[in-house]
Scaffold this motif. Sequence first.
Motif, mmCIF file in Angstrom:
data_model
loop_
_atom_site.group_PDB
_atom_site.id
_atom_site.type_symbol
_atom_site.label_atom_id
_atom_site.label_comp_id
_atom_site.label_asym_id
_atom_site.label_seq_id
_atom_site.Cartn_x
_atom_site.Cartn_y
_atom_site.Cartn_z
ATOM 1 N N THR A 21 0.846 -1.187 0.000
ATOM 2 C CA THR A 21 0.000 0.000 0.000
ATOM 3 C C THR A 21 0.884 1.240 0.000
ATOM 4 N N TYR A 22 0.665 2.105 -0.994
ATOM 5 C CA TYR A 22 1.521 3.275 -1.181
ATOM 6 C C TYR A 22 0.679 4.532 -1.366
ATOM 7 N N GLY A 23 1.363 5.666 -1.222
ATOM 8 C CA GLY A 23 0.735 6.930 -1.570
ATOM 9 C C GLY A 23 0.780 7.116 -3.071
ATOM 10 N N ASN A 24 1.969 7.391 -3.609
ATOM 11 C CA ASN A 24 2.162 7.584 -5.046
ATOM 12 C C ASN A 24 3.178 6.572 -5.569
ATOM 13 N N VAL A 25 2.890 6.026 -6.741
ATOM 14 C CA VAL A 25 3.780 5.059 -7.375
ATOM 15 C C VAL A 25 4.219 5.618 -8.722
ATOM 16 N N LYS A 26 5.543 5.627 -8.953
ATOM 17 C CA LYS A 26 6.086 6.076 -10.228
ATOM 18 C C LYS A 26 7.106 5.070 -10.718
ATOM 19 N N ILE A 27 6.864 4.532 -11.913
ATOM 20 C CA ILE A 27 7.752 3.521 -12.494
ATOM 21 C C ILE A 27 8.174 3.978 -13.878
ATOM 22 N N ASP A 28 9.479 4.095 -14.084
ATOM 23 C CA ASP A 28 10.038 4.483 -15.376
ATOM 24 C C ASP A 28 11.054 3.427 -15.802
ATOM 25 N N GLY A 29 10.859 2.883 -17.013
ATOM 26 C CA GLY A 29 11.816 1.899 -17.518
ATOM 27 C C GLY A 29 11.175 0.542 -17.685
ATOM 28 N N VAL A 30 11.899 -0.497 -17.300
ATOM 29 C CA VAL A 30 11.412 -1.871 -17.353
ATOM 30 C C VAL A 30 11.271 -2.347 -15.911
ATOM 31 N N GLY A 31 10.047 -2.480 -15.458
ATOM 32 C CA GLY A 31 9.836 -2.801 -14.050
ATOM 33 C C GLY A 31 8.835 -3.915 -13.846
ATOM 34 N N LYS A 32 8.961 -4.594 -12.702
ATOM 35 C CA LYS A 32 8.026 -5.635 -12.314
ATOM 36 C C LYS A 32 7.665 -5.436 -10.857
ATOM 37 N N VAL A 33 6.366 -5.523 -10.569
ATOM 38 C CA VAL A 33 5.879 -5.411 -9.201
ATOM 39 C C VAL A 33 5.310 -6.758 -8.791
ATOM 40 N N SER A 34 5.842 -7.335 -7.732
ATOM 41 C CA SER A 34 5.386 -8.635 -7.240
ATOM 42 C C SER A 34 4.332 -8.426 -6.165
ATOM 43 N N GLY A 35 3.180 -9.024 -6.327
ATOM 44 C CA GLY A 35 2.121 -8.903 -5.346
ATOM 45 C C GLY A 35 1.131 -7.802 -5.674
ATOM 46 N N ASP A 36 0.072 -7.704 -4.877
ATOM 47 C CA ASP A 36 -0.965 -6.694 -5.077
ATOM 48 C C ASP A 36 -0.430 -5.310 -4.737
ATOM 49 N N ILE A 37 -1.018 -4.301 -5.379
ATOM 50 C CA ILE A 37 -0.607 -2.925 -5.108
ATOM 51 C C ILE A 37 -1.851 -2.048 -4.956
ATOM 52 N N ASP A 38 -1.841 -1.212 -3.938
ATOM 53 C CA ASP A 38 -2.938 -0.290 -3.631
ATOM 54 C C ASP A 38 -2.321 1.083 -3.432
ATOM 55 N N ALA A 39 -2.723 2.060 -4.265
ATOM 56 C CA ALA A 39 -2.072 3.372 -4.223
ATOM 57 C C ALA A 39 -3.058 4.487 -4.527
ATOM 58 N N LYS A 40 -2.647 5.696 -4.171
ATOM 59 C CA LYS A 40 -3.447 6.862 -4.529
ATOM 60 C C LYS A 40 -3.276 7.154 -6.014
ATOM 61 N N THR A 41 -2.029 7.252 -6.474
ATOM 62 C CA THR A 41 -1.767 7.489 -7.889
ATOM 63 C C THR A 41 -0.700 6.517 -8.384
ATOM 64 N N ILE A 42 -0.814 6.122 -9.640
ATOM 65 C CA ILE A 42 0.186 5.278 -10.290
ATOM 66 C C ILE A 42 0.532 5.914 -11.625
ATOM 67 N N LYS A 43 1.818 6.153 -11.842
ATOM 68 C CA LYS A 43 2.296 6.676 -13.125
ATOM 69 C C LYS A 43 3.355 5.712 -13.635
#
Length: 228
Positions: A21-43
């Motif tokens: 659980t996050y406030g803001n998520v920012k991913i640039d490039g080649v990325g992988k997120v393991s597991g569920d994600i809950d956020a206010k904003t995702i870019k």
Amino acid sequence: MIKSGLPDLVVNGVSTAAGGTYGNVKIDGVGKVSGDIDAKTIKANGVIRMNGAVKAEEMDCDGKLTVGGNLAVGRIRLDGLVSVKGIMSGEHLDLHGLINVKGDCEIEKFDGEGVFEVDGLLSVGTLNIKLQGRAKAREIGVESMVIRQVPRSVWSKLWSWMSTKFVPELQATTIEGDDIDLEYTKAQVVRGNRVVIGKGCVIDRVEYKTELKVNPGATIKERVKTGG
């Protein structure tokens, strides 16, 4: 849901991050997120894979995104290629590209340009799409919808020659709603209150309550007035 005070997640380059659980998520490039994600904003920009379910108030994706579970977002802007392995739901989807949803898709407002493929039920309040390729949905339920074809460009001419997948048209088994305005659509049944069947349409059966308008360039095998 209040997410103040939560940590942010920032991923740059080629990297893997954990869900949470996050406030803001920012991913640039080649990325992988393991597991569920809950956020206010995702870019997300680049090639991103999220293996679990994703929930956010706002999401902006530019590139290629794969969601391994369900996707639930308030407002989402998609520019590129997006694949959702589960169910998708949201308030407003602004599409500029291609989205594939394996389960059902429920959106209050869905507009933009591109292609959508929904294996389950597509349920939308207002649907307004300019097609750049072949769109598919098993069943479509709407309050109102407008389907048009993007004017042919050099890009679309090239790709339509290489693959019929890029022929701009909508394919569905059943389309049902209040106000329906279609062009370049193939369907078995179209059922509505006020129905417009425009150029390029091939419909087996149209059921309408109050009004039916048909373009000379459309084909309808059977017309049934169900209203008084």
